[in-house]
Write a protein that holds these residues in place. Structure first.
Motif, short mmCIF file in Angstrom:
data_model
loop_
_atom_site.label_atom_id
_atom_site.label_comp_id
_atom_site.label_asym_id
_atom_site.label_seq_id
_atom_site.Cartn_x
_atom_site.Cartn_y
_atom_site.Cartn_z
N SER A 1 0.85 -1.19 0.00
CA SER A 1 0.00 0.00 0.00
C SER A 1 0.88 1.23 0.00
CB SER A 1 -0.95 0.01 1.21
OG SER A 1 -0.23 0.03 2.42
N GLU B 1 -4.79 2.77 4.08
CA GLU B 1 -5.16 2.78 2.66
C GLU B 1 -5.26 1.35 2.16
OE1 GLU B 1 -2.83 6.77 1.27
OE2 GLU B 1 -1.72 5.05 1.99
N THR B 2 -5.80 1.23 0.98
CA THR B 2 -6.03 -0.10 0.41
C THR B 2 -4.73 -0.87 0.24
OG1 THR B 2 -7.97 0.72 -0.73
CG2 THR B 2 -7.02 -1.33 -1.53
N SER C 1 -11.23 1.79 8.71
CA SER C 1 -11.10 1.39 7.32
C SER C 1 -11.64 -0.02 7.16
CB SER C 1 -9.64 1.44 6.87
OG SER C 1 -9.09 2.72 7.11
N TYR D 1 -15.00 3.85 4.07
CA TYR D 1 -14.45 4.49 5.24
C TYR D 1 -15.50 5.23 6.06
CZ TYR D 1 -10.04 3.68 2.82
OH TYR D 1 -8.97 3.09 2.17
#
Lengths: 117, 109
Positions: free
Chosen positions: A94, A104-105, B32, B51
């Motif tokens: 990521s 984050e993804t 998340s 999110y």
């Protein structure tokens, strides 16, 4: 943009040996996380590296270790292999590191399937 | 209590139907949330990230997040046989991503 790559894809080892797995993240990604996946336990977090520093570690014995290089490539090492280490080892990259409980993804590589005999 | 819980399934739906996959989590501070799809023998691939509370749509997929009730769901509209896979829910804990054990979805022609 190329995805996450892992080498080797398959490995057969015997008990007591050690193994090193390699992961190259997506270009520009600086965070690399490693996971172990087994049918019984599912996906278990091993550790995360960011800027060559281990940021967090899961509940695995010290036989599992890793490192990250300045180009963000990462290696994972397992010493004194046991039968129970047979698993699919996945690397995910990521852009950034965790900030508390925000992330984050992560994008996964194809994995390395390790069989310990 | 597990950190992330999913029904293991299999969830069987006919082609063209809506598949509804659910996930509950225990960490109220999680920020998340992700859904991954994993075909047998392959690595997880990202379907959706979410999110904020509410719905997020992407093509045939809709992710729904309810932080107050601590659940996240994935709806697959017009299910296809190619959607047959294991769907993994992932939630951020403190400095790590925690995965559920996955729900196996079977879409019959």
């Amino acid at each position: 943009k190329a995805g996450v790559t892992q080498t080797p894809r398959y490995l057969i080892k015997t008990r007591g040996q050690q193994v090193t797995l390699s992961c190259s993240p997506i270009s520009g990604h600086r965070s690399v996380s490693w996971y172990q996946q087994t049918p019984g336990q599912g996906l278990q977090f091993l550790f995360e590296y960011f800027s060559e520093t281990q940021r967090n570690k899961g509940n695995f014995p010290g036989r599992f270790s890793g490192r990250q290089f300045s180009n963000s490539r990462s290696e994972m090492n397992v010493s004194t292999l046991e039968l129970g280490d047979s698993a699919l080892y996945l690397c995910a990259s990521s852009l950034g590191e965790f900030t508390g409980r925000r992330k984050e993804t992560q994008y996964f590589g194809p994995g390395t399937r390790l069989l310990v005999l | 209590q597990k950190e992330v819980e999913q029904n293991s399934g299999p969830l069987s739906v006919p082609e063209g139907a809506i598949a509804s996959l659910n996930c509950t989590y225990s960490d109220r501070g999680s920020q998340s949330f992700f859904w991954y799809r994993q075909y047998s023998g392959k690595s997880p691939e990202l379907i959706m990230s979410i999110y904020s509370n509410g719905d997020k749509e992407d093509g045939r997929f809709t992710a729904q997040l309810n932080k107050a009730s601590q659940y996240v769901s994935l709806l697959i509209r017009d299910s296809q046989p190619s959607d047959s896979a294991t769907y993994l829910c992932a939630i951020t804990g403190f400095q790590k991503l925690v995965f559920g054990t996955g729900t196996r979805l079977l879409v019959s022609p």
